[in-house]
Motif scaffolding. Structure first.
Motif, PDB file in Angstrom:
ATOM      1  N   ARG A 212       0.841  -1.201   0.000  1.00  0.00           N
ATOM      2  CA  ARG A 212       0.000   0.000   0.000  1.00  0.00           C
ATOM      3  C   ARG A 212       0.877   1.251   0.000  1.00  0.00           C
ATOM      4  O   ARG A 212       0.601   2.207  -0.707  1.00  0.00           O
ATOM      5  CB  ARG A 212      -0.939  -0.016   1.209  1.00  0.00           C
ATOM      6  N   ILE A 213       1.957   1.237   0.796  1.00  0.00           N
ATOM      7  CA  ILE A 213       2.878   2.376   0.830  1.00  0.00           C
ATOM      8  C   ILE A 213       3.502   2.584  -0.549  1.00  0.00           C
ATOM      9  O   ILE A 213       3.578   3.708  -1.047  1.00  0.00           O
ATOM     10  CB  ILE A 213       3.968   2.183   1.912  1.00  0.00           C
ATOM     11  N   GLU A 214       3.915   1.502  -1.174  1.00  0.00           N
ATOM     12  CA  GLU A 214       4.513   1.605  -2.513  1.00  0.00           C
ATOM     13  C   GLU A 214       3.499   2.146  -3.523  1.00  0.00           C
ATOM     14  O   GLU A 214       3.840   2.968  -4.381  1.00  0.00           O
ATOM     15  CB  GLU A 214       5.053   0.241  -2.966  1.00  0.00           C
ATOM     16  N   GLU A 215       2.246   1.709  -3.403  1.00  0.00           N
ATOM     17  CA  GLU A 215       1.186   2.208  -4.279  1.00  0.00           C
ATOM     18  C   GLU A 215       0.996   3.716  -4.081  1.00  0.00           C
ATOM     19  O   GLU A 215       0.845   4.465  -5.041  1.00  0.00           O
ATOM     20  CB  GLU A 215      -0.113   1.458  -3.974  1.00  0.00           C
ATOM     21  N   HIS A 216       1.006   4.162  -2.833  1.00  0.00           N
ATOM     22  CA  HIS A 216       0.878   5.595  -2.542  1.00  0.00           C
ATOM     23  C   HIS A 216       2.072   6.369  -3.094  1.00  0.00           C
ATOM     24  O   HIS A 216       1.899   7.449  -3.679  1.00  0.00           O
ATOM     25  CB  HIS A 216       0.750   5.837  -1.040  1.00  0.00           C
ATOM     26  N   ASP A 217       3.269   5.830  -2.910  1.00  0.00           N
ATOM     27  CA  ASP A 217       4.468   6.494  -3.429  1.00  0.00           C
ATOM     28  C   ASP A 217       4.385   6.625  -4.944  1.00  0.00           C
ATOM     29  O   ASP A 217       4.714   7.672  -5.509  1.00  0.00           O
ATOM     30  CB  ASP A 217       5.727   5.729  -3.031  1.00  0.00           C
ATOM     31  N   ASP A 218       3.930   5.568  -5.623  1.00  0.00           N
ATOM     32  CA  ASP A 218       3.779   5.612  -7.084  1.00  0.00           C
ATOM     33  C   ASP A 218       2.761   6.673  -7.500  1.00  0.00           C
ATOM     34  O   ASP A 218       2.964   7.390  -8.479  1.00  0.00           O
ATOM     35  CB  ASP A 218       3.338   4.245  -7.624  1.00  0.00           C
TER      36      ASP A 218
ATOM     37  N   ILE B 266      -0.986  12.119   4.016  1.00  0.00           N
ATOM     38  CA  ILE B 266      -2.238  12.654   3.450  1.00  0.00           C
ATOM     39  C   ILE B 266      -2.948  11.574   2.660  1.00  0.00           C
ATOM     40  O   ILE B 266      -4.148  11.331   2.844  1.00  0.00           O
ATOM     41  CB  ILE B 266      -1.956  13.887   2.558  1.00  0.00           C
ATOM     42  N   LEU B 267      -2.232  10.899   1.785  1.00  0.00           N
ATOM     43  CA  LEU B 267      -2.840   9.861   0.962  1.00  0.00           C
ATOM     44  C   LEU B 267      -3.278   8.675   1.806  1.00  0.00           C
ATOM     45  O   LEU B 267      -4.349   8.102   1.584  1.00  0.00           O
ATOM     46  CB  LEU B 267      -1.859   9.435  -0.137  1.00  0.00           C
ATOM     47  N   GLN B 268      -2.494   8.318   2.807  1.00  0.00           N
ATOM     48  CA  GLN B 268      -2.844   7.204   3.694  1.00  0.00           C
ATOM     49  C   GLN B 268      -4.132   7.495   4.457  1.00  0.00           C
ATOM     50  O   GLN B 268      -5.030   6.661   4.526  1.00  0.00           O
ATOM     51  CB  GLN B 268      -1.699   6.926   4.675  1.00  0.00           C
ATOM     52  N   VAL B 269      -4.228   8.680   5.038  1.00  0.00           N
ATOM     53  CA  VAL B 269      -5.422   9.041   5.805  1.00  0.00           C
ATOM     54  C   VAL B 269      -6.647   9.063   4.893  1.00  0.00           C
ATOM     55  O   VAL B 269      -7.718   8.562   5.263  1.00  0.00           O
ATOM     56  CB  VAL B 269      -5.226  10.397   6.529  1.00  0.00           C
ATOM     57  N   LEU B 270      -6.500   9.606   3.709  1.00  0.00           N
ATOM     58  CA  LEU B 270      -7.634   9.650   2.777  1.00  0.00           C
ATOM     59  C   LEU B 270      -8.045   8.241   2.347  1.00  0.00           C
ATOM     60  O   LEU B 270      -9.233   7.936   2.258  1.00  0.00           O
ATOM     61  CB  LEU B 270      -7.292  10.511   1.567  1.00  0.00           C
ATOM     62  N   THR B 271      -7.080   7.373   2.118  1.00  0.00           N
ATOM     63  CA  THR B 271      -7.372   5.995   1.735  1.00  0.00           C
ATOM     64  C   THR B 271      -8.132   5.262   2.837  1.00  0.00           C
ATOM     65  O   THR B 271      -9.029   4.473   2.565  1.00  0.00           O
ATOM     66  CB  THR B 271      -6.059   5.239   1.414  1.00  0.00           C
TER      67      THR B 271
ATOM     68  N   LEU C 118      -3.019  15.615  -6.798  1.00  0.00           N
ATOM     69  CA  LEU C 118      -3.549  14.251  -6.901  1.00  0.00           C
ATOM     70  C   LEU C 118      -4.895  14.232  -7.617  1.00  0.00           C
ATOM     71  O   LEU C 118      -5.202  13.293  -8.349  1.00  0.00           O
ATOM     72  CB  LEU C 118      -3.674  13.630  -5.509  1.00  0.00           C
ATOM     73  N   SER C 119      -5.684  15.268  -7.435  1.00  0.00           N
ATOM     74  CA  SER C 119      -6.961  15.369  -8.125  1.00  0.00           C
ATOM     75  C   SER C 119      -6.750  15.570  -9.627  1.00  0.00           C
ATOM     76  O   SER C 119      -7.419  14.942 -10.449  1.00  0.00           O
ATOM     77  CB  SER C 119      -7.773  16.527  -7.536  1.00  0.00           C
ATOM     78  N   GLU C 120      -5.817  16.436  -9.964  1.00  0.00           N
ATOM     79  CA  GLU C 120      -5.506  16.701 -11.381  1.00  0.00           C
ATOM     80  C   GLU C 120      -5.056  15.435 -12.101  1.00  0.00           C
ATOM     81  O   GLU C 120      -5.368  15.223 -13.269  1.00  0.00           O
ATOM     82  CB  GLU C 120      -4.410  17.769 -11.462  1.00  0.00           C
ATOM     83  N   LYS C 121      -4.347  14.564 -11.402  1.00  0.00           N
ATOM     84  CA  LYS C 121      -3.845  13.319 -12.000  1.00  0.00           C
ATOM     85  C   LYS C 121      -4.832  12.161 -11.860  1.00  0.00           C
ATOM     86  O   LYS C 121      -4.545  11.047 -12.276  1.00  0.00           O
ATOM     87  CB  LYS C 121      -2.508  12.920 -11.367  1.00  0.00           C
TER      88      LYS C 121
END
Length: 139
Positions: free
Chosen positions: A6-12, A28-33, A67-70
């Motif tokens: 999951r961390i690697e997915e977030h980093d990617d 930020i991404l972890q908390v949102l996930t 992240l929203s733009e992408k």
């Protein structure tokens, strides 16, 4: 999915959005996930600060915008409410917005999905994407 995966997915996802991978952005991404709701920016900031106290509100805004733009996160703009966010990899669902409390409820209806495809087909279209938001009050 395992924690390291999951961390690697977030980093990617961060790299794909053109962002340097930092502890703060990863948080930020972890908390949102992990959110089971649709936090707005101040609420997301509050939650992230519990994990990374030094994260600024500006970092949350900039990270979410990139992240929203992408397409990594979705910005949800419900009528009369501040923007809320969720990850884009969540399975398709629709929303009920309680007009009295502001609560946002996710739901899935196979019947509604079928009817939407049928309406589009009758008009000579195929659905590429859609969203359904019901604004309601309790009876």
């Amino acid at each position: 999915m395992s924690h390291p995966a999951r961390i690697e997915e977030h980093d990617d996802a961060l790299r794909a959005a053109g962002l340097r991978v930092t502890r703060q952005r990863r948080a930020i991404l972890q908390v949102l996930t992990q959110a089971d709701d649709h936090p707005d920016v101040p609420e997301l900031h509050r939650r992230v600060q519990a994990e990374e106290p030094a994260v600024s509100l500006a970092t949350v805004y900039r990270t979410l915008a990139a992240l929203s733009e992408k397409g990594v996160v979705q910005k949800l703009a419900f009528e009369g409410a501040p923007a809320r966010f969720e990850t884009s990899d969540a399975p398709h669902h629709d929303h009920i917005v309680d007009l009295d409390t502001g609560e946002v409820i996710e739901f899935v209806s196979a019947e509604i999905e079928r009817l939407q495809r049928e309406v589009a087909r009758r008009h000579g279209y195929e659905i590429v994407s859609h969203k359904l938001e019901l604004y309601c009050r309790k009876r």
